[in-house]
Design an enzyme around this catalytic site. Structure first.
Site, PDB file in Angstrom:
ATOM      1  N   THR A 365      39.693  41.574  40.932  1.00 34.88           N
ATOM      2  CA  THR A 365      38.826  41.458  39.758  1.00 34.88           C
ATOM      3  C   THR A 365      39.615  40.218  39.145  1.00 34.88           C
ATOM      4  O   THR A 365      39.033  39.231  38.846  1.00 34.88           O
ATOM      5  CB  THR A 365      38.350  42.626  39.120  1.00 34.88           C
ATOM      6  OG1 THR A 365      37.629  43.518  39.900  1.00 34.88           O
ATOM      7  CG2 THR A 365      37.516  41.922  38.103  1.00 34.88           C
ATOM      8  N   GLN A 394      32.574  41.914  42.072  1.00 42.57           N
ATOM      9  CA  GLN A 394      32.907  41.334  40.812  1.00 42.57           C
ATOM     10  C   GLN A 394      33.780  39.829  41.160  1.00 42.57           C
ATOM     11  O   GLN A 394      34.190  39.384  42.042  1.00 42.57           O
ATOM     12  CB  GLN A 394      34.545  42.258  40.667  1.00 42.57           C
ATOM     13  CG  GLN A 394      34.040  43.621  40.415  1.00 42.57           C
ATOM     14  CD  GLN A 394      34.357  44.376  41.568  1.00 42.57           C
ATOM     15  OE1 GLN A 394      33.813  43.952  42.805  1.00 42.57           O
ATOM     16  NE2 GLN A 394      34.876  45.510  41.587  1.00 42.57           N
ATOM     17  N   ASP A 417      30.960  41.715  36.180  1.00 43.65           N
ATOM     18  CA  ASP A 417      32.257  41.434  35.515  1.00 43.65           C
ATOM     19  C   ASP A 417      32.363  39.961  35.198  1.00 43.65           C
ATOM     20  O   ASP A 417      33.175  39.270  35.401  1.00 43.65           O
ATOM     21  CB  ASP A 417      33.373  41.508  36.215  1.00 43.65           C
ATOM     22  CG  ASP A 417      33.521  43.383  36.527  1.00 43.65           C
ATOM     23  OD1 ASP A 417      32.684  43.832  36.241  1.00 43.65           O
ATOM     24  OD2 ASP A 417      34.221  43.536  37.518  1.00 43.65           O
ATOM     25  N   ASP A 446      28.603  45.721  34.185  1.00 46.06           N
ATOM     26  CA  ASP A 446      29.836  45.715  33.305  1.00 46.06           C
ATOM     27  C   ASP A 446      30.147  44.163  33.008  1.00 46.06           C
ATOM     28  O   ASP A 446      31.322  43.838  32.969  1.00 46.06           O
ATOM     29  CB  ASP A 446      31.030  46.311  34.119  1.00 46.06           C
ATOM     30  CG  ASP A 446      30.726  47.609  34.561  1.00 46.06           C
ATOM     31  OD1 ASP A 446      29.868  48.496  34.004  1.00 46.06           O
ATOM     32  OD2 ASP A 446      31.487  48.134  35.559  1.00 46.06           O
ATOM     33  N   TRP A 502      35.132  52.257  30.674  1.00 48.98           N
ATOM     34  CA  TRP A 502      36.115  51.953  31.695  1.00 48.98           C
ATOM     35  C   TRP A 502      37.373  52.897  31.615  1.00 48.98           C
ATOM     36  O   TRP A 502      37.993  53.118  32.520  1.00 48.98           O
ATOM     37  CB  TRP A 502      36.349  50.281  31.811  1.00 48.98           C
ATOM     38  CG  TRP A 502      37.198  50.121  32.981  1.00 48.98           C
ATOM     39  CD1 TRP A 502      37.546  50.823  33.960  1.00 48.98           C
ATOM     40  CD2 TRP A 502      38.074  48.665  32.885  1.00 48.98           C
ATOM     41  NE1 TRP A 502      38.572  49.595  34.961  1.00 48.98           N
ATOM     42  CE2 TRP A 502      38.591  48.458  34.310  1.00 48.98           C
ATOM     43  CE3 TRP A 502      38.069  47.720  31.947  1.00 48.98           C
ATOM     44  CZ2 TRP A 502      39.438  47.495  34.729  1.00 48.98           C
ATOM     45  CZ3 TRP A 502      38.903  46.580  32.599  1.00 48.98           C
ATOM     46  CH2 TRP A 502      39.401  46.352  33.757  1.00 48.98           C
TER      47      TRP A 502
END
Length: 585
Positions: A365, A394, A417, A446, A502
């Site tokens: 990521t 991601q 992300d 997220d 998270w």
């Protein structure tokens, strides 16, 4: 309702307001007519030559369009006779400006170019000015920029591109005094001064005049014969494919020279033409894909920033898509990155977490980001940060670890992300502080995640598939993500959680935000770990819209009181030990 509100409070409105205000009073166009010292130059084969007019747009705000019609080898006579002036004046509108600079080729003996000062040269300049004024526009007369001639008795010639050869006879020794070449001696001993007509006609007609010859003469002479070569096309043999035999050109500017002379012209315009003064700005570097800047790539500009410079280094981006994986190193502090036109400058790359590096390993990521900001004191305005990998898991658009980062009117586009306010530090230490104002952030799962302490003010968060707006990884005792007056929307049919932790001490606060019907009634998710419910701090206050109904929220989130909400004000959240308050600037 939500989408309508978005146009009121978020990034798109900022763009629309600019377009609306500009649309009602059309952008000002600055037309340019002249010769090779002003003209746009081709970029083939790493050509280093630039006309100063090619670089001028970098000194204007987006309220001004520079339309450069200067052409190599043209005099005031040939520019008219070839129909070039007719093409320009046909485009001129009331409120525009026309910069007129001839002389280099008017002094040439060729009959299709030659004019006489005090006679035909003046007549042509009068025509340009009168026809411009008849259109309700303003002519600006300039005389020719100086040639770099430190030779006592220089030959009256221009160095043609690529024609200079090392086999030519040696040049005379240069002195310290710059010798003017635009004042010629006729056969009868009289002088033909090609610098005077622009000033003479300007006084006669009452139009602005800029003495570019004096300005450039003083600047080049101060540099001296050695340093001044760095502004002109002096190229060593076998160093540039466009001039493989080398080049010794005292007339034509290189990239650096074009930028510097354009800057001198912009300063002079600010003094001489009051109507243009509000639109002129200076930056340290310009990045442009069309060759009108110091660099073609953003990374080159980042690398050129002096290490640990205490002053701000301002970088202007001309419109374009810059396909680069960018890193602003920690030593490149206090960088201010500005888009010349909001939304038209896109920093893009297409890595994802599963992309393989050169060793065949997945980058993960953090390794997927299109842009990394490690330096403190970074500011971006009007920039789009994009990860173009698509829906592949991601794929970070921006990774920020530098303290005191500010983003105004920026866009962050990606999938999972998207925005990574990293900022991880030793437990108990102050987290990286970041401020986002009037920004647009888009993603799926997220898509705002990380450790940093961030305030999002009047931002628009848009979800493109089922997911979570936030995944804060806040350390114990830190503030996390605070959203003020933001708008939360989603694609049709998408359902969204406000966030999930998270890390156990995840802290997210929404204050006075407009929440769409896409928000799930329970609001928050525990990431499948009931233990997180005891430590995560999820607060809401004063929110509106169908998604703000808290009657079915999870029991471990909380509606806070006005006094508690006051503790999450922008200035209090971001103050730190230095009382930093970017919203007050």
């Amino acid at each position: 309702m939500i989408k309508k509100l978005f146009s009121v409070i978020a990034f798109a409105l900022a763009v629309l307001l600019v377009l609306t205000s500009a649309g009602e009073k059309k952008p000002v166009t600055v037309f340019m007519i002249g010769d090779s010292t002003m003209a746009n130059k081709p970029l083939d084969n790493d050509n280093q030559e630039r006309g100063w007019g090619q670089m001028l747009s970098g000194y204007f705000t987006s309220d001004v369009v520079v339309d450069n019609h200067a052409v190599n080898g043209r005099s005031s006579l040939s520019f008219i006779n070839e129909g070039r002036w007719d093409a320009v004046i046909g485009k001129v509108q009331p409120g525009d400006y026309v910069i007129i600079q001839f002389g280099h080729n008017d002094e040439k003996p060729k009959p299709d170019r030659h004019t006489e000062p005090g006679s035909t040269f003046d007549d042509n300049l009068r025509r340009f000015c009168r026809e411009t004024m008849a259109k309700g526009a303003t002519p600006i007369l300039m005389n020719a920029i100086v040639r770099r001639n430190f030779i006592p008795n220089p030959e009256d010639k221009d160095d043609a591109f690529g024609k200079t050869d090392e086999k030519e006879k040696p040049q005379p020794v240069e002195g310290d005094t710059l010798v003017e070449t635009h004042i010629l001696t006729r056969a009868d001993g009289s002088k033909a001064n090609y610098l005077l007509p622009p000033a003479t006609v300007a006084r006669e007609l009452g139009v602005p005049f800029v003495d570019m010859n004096r300005i450039t003469h003083d600047y080049i002479e101060r540099l001296g014969p050695v340093e001044s070569k760095k502004l002109f096309c002096w190229i060593e043999p076998n160093t540039n494919i466009a001039a493989i035999k080398g080049r010794k050109d005292n007339t034509h500017l290189n990239i650096r020279g074009g930028r510097i002379i354009a800057g001198l012209a912009a300063d002079a315009l600010a003094e001489t033409v009051p109507g243009l003064r509000p639109f002129i700005r200076r930056t340290d570097f310009v990045v442009a894909k069309d060759g009108s800047g110091d660099f073609f790539t953003v990374q080159e500009a980042f690398d050129a920033v002096p290490d640990f410079r205490k002053q701000t280094t301002t970088i202007l981006l001309q419109p374009g898509v810059y396909e680069e994986k960018l890193v602003l190193a920690e030593s490149k502090q206090n960088v201010h990155l500005i888009a010349r036109e909001d939304g038209a400058c896109i920093l893009s790359y297409g890595n994802c977490a599963k992309t393989l590096n050169r060793f065949g390993e997945e980058v993960g990521t953090s390794g997927s980001s299109s842009c990394y900001i490690y330096a403190p004191g970074f500011t971006a305005e009007g920039i789009t940060f994009r990860n173009s990998a698509g829906r592949v898991g991601q794929a970070v658009a921006l990774f920020v670890k530098g303290d005191r980062a500010v983003f105004r009117r920026c866009r962050f586009l990606g999938n999972q992300d998207t925005l990574y306010p990293h900022g991880e530090s030793d437990e108990g230490a102050l987290q990286t502080r970041e401020y986002y104002e009037d920004c647009y952030i888009e993603g799926t799962v997220d898509f705002i995640f990380g450790w940093a302490t961030c305030v999002f003010n009047r931002c628009h968060l848009h979800m493109t598939s089922n997911g979570y707006y936030t995944a804060a990884s806040t350390l114990q005792g830190q503030t996390g993500f605070v959203f003020h007056n933001c708008c939360l929307t989603a694609d049709e049919g998408v359902l969204s959680y406000l966030g999930r932790p998270w890390r156990p001490y995840s802290n997210v606060v929404f204050i006075n935000c407009e929440m769409g019907a896409n928000i799930r009634p329970e609001g928050w998710h525990n990431w499948g770990k009931t233990a997180n419910e005891a430590t995560a701090r999820y607060f809401e206050y004063g929110n509106t819209g169908p998604g703000a109904d808290t009657s079915r929220r999870v029991s471990w989130s909380r509606q806070i009181s006005p006094s508690e909400a006051a503790a999450f004000s922008i200035e209090k959240v971001l103050a730190g030990s230095d009382n930093w308050n970017p919203a007050g600037k």
